[in-house]
Enzyme design. Sequence first.
Site, PDB file in Angstrom:
ATOM      1  CD  GLU A 118      -2.767  -1.232   2.460  1.00 21.56           C
ATOM      2  OE1 GLU A 118      -2.480  -0.455   3.399  1.00 21.56           O
ATOM      3  OE2 GLU A 118      -3.638  -2.118   2.543  1.00 21.56           O
ATOM      4  CB  SER A 154      17.725  -7.204 -10.250  1.00 26.15           C
ATOM      5  OG  SER A 154      17.295  -6.309  -9.260  1.00 26.15           O
ATOM      6  CG  HIS A 210       6.661 -10.608 -10.935  1.00 28.10           C
ATOM      7  ND1 HIS A 210       7.333 -11.770 -10.628  1.00 28.10           N
ATOM      8  CD2 HIS A 210       7.623  -9.693 -11.240  1.00 28.10           C
ATOM      9  CE1 HIS A 210       8.635 -11.576 -10.757  1.00 28.10           C
ATOM     10  NE2 HIS A 210       8.834 -10.325 -11.124  1.00 28.10           N
ATOM     11  CB  SER A 211       6.999  -6.639  -8.714  1.00 22.68           C
ATOM     12  OG  SER A 211       6.865  -6.033  -9.989  1.00 22.68           O
TER      13      SER A 211
END
Length: 439
Positions: A114, A200, A329-330
């Site tokens: 959020e 990453s 996923h993100s």
Amino acid sequence: MAAARSGLSRLASANIRIFRQGRCLQPQVSHVRTYSSDPLDQEKPNFPGSRSEWTEKLDFIQPDLYDGIPVYRVMNRKGQIIDPSHDPNLDDDMLVKMYQRMTLLNTMDRIMYESQRQGRISFYMTNYGEEGTHIGSAAALSPDDMVFGQYREAGVLMWRGYPLDRFMNQCYGNEADPGKGKQMPVHYGSTELNFVTISSPLATQMPQAVGTAYAFKRAQNGKCVICYFGEGTSSEGDAHAALNFSATLECPVIFFCRNNGYAISTPTQDQYRGDGVAARGPAYGIATIRVDGNDVFAVYNAVKAARHITTTENRPILIEAMTYRIGHHSTSDDSSAYRSVDEVRYWDSTQHPIARLRAYMEAKNCWDADKEKQWKDDSKRQVMQSFARAEKRQKPAWKEMFTDVYAEMPKHLQDQMEYMVNHVKEYEDHYPVKNHARE
């Protein structure tokens, strides 16, 4: 010539049989003796790299004739133990710790997700639906074992004692972030907790994990390495190299694949045609098991047994944990574009690892509605307080952008920093230097 072609046709129809029905676990071996008088022709093939028998039948093994590798589980969907001999019989304190870590992770995810939507942090990845893989595996390891994560293993760090403040500081990239703001959010790392900093690019951690495991083997220190990755990562070349090297070098490493159904927006049916990732283990010469990743006890038992094998026999293990990614996923992803809301709701309502563990604990009378309410309020308060502290901290000193690359700063970086110091001093009103920590 026509007669010769006719003879070849009869030979092909007699010997080339593509199995389309029934079950065939290996090519049928012909027991017809050859006409050669050479006794060597009666021996098994001795080609390097294979364990075979001779056959005079031209049979192709069809992949759809194999039974799928079974999924090991301990609990059913209602949290009931299926076979009592596989109940790990953890004490109440351990069960409560596992449940609290899983739910605390869930609470942190909701608040941080959020906050990203409100523009307060730049990026986040949730762990919804995969909490059982984190906590079940982490609980079965030794704290001295080295962890190479991908980017969805925050629960492993949480189990090992990584404080909420550090999670928040890293996501904010503030002055208290050990990475000094140089990493994307959720790219955690901890030297003291033996958790290698996340990077990453997919699969880069897999060959690194094998190298570390090989060093552990040479040191004979009794430790192992666990390497987490997703089923999408298994399509990378580094995954092949890591699996192959681990088997040939006989390294004490556990490859833990979280098969959550989707590699970002790519479903498994578009990733591969074989029987998941576990089917590749035997091909590389790696002992393999597939487990229900939504069953925290199945994950715990499998990793505990795998750790024993790797540390006592110096050989790799592949675990494929079948789970489901309930969240996007993100924060850069909208999963409603490639899967239905009903599909997500089904997994959330029927297969959730937290609900399954809670049902088990309630049946054991070590958890109830009152404890649930108290813990829910307490965990939310902890996360919100940590969140508030991280948000108030300043960004790292801007000079940090020049550090941590070399042990001693080379001349060209010194020149760049000196130029930047003079530039900022001259145009300080144009930069938000007040938001950054002083040197």
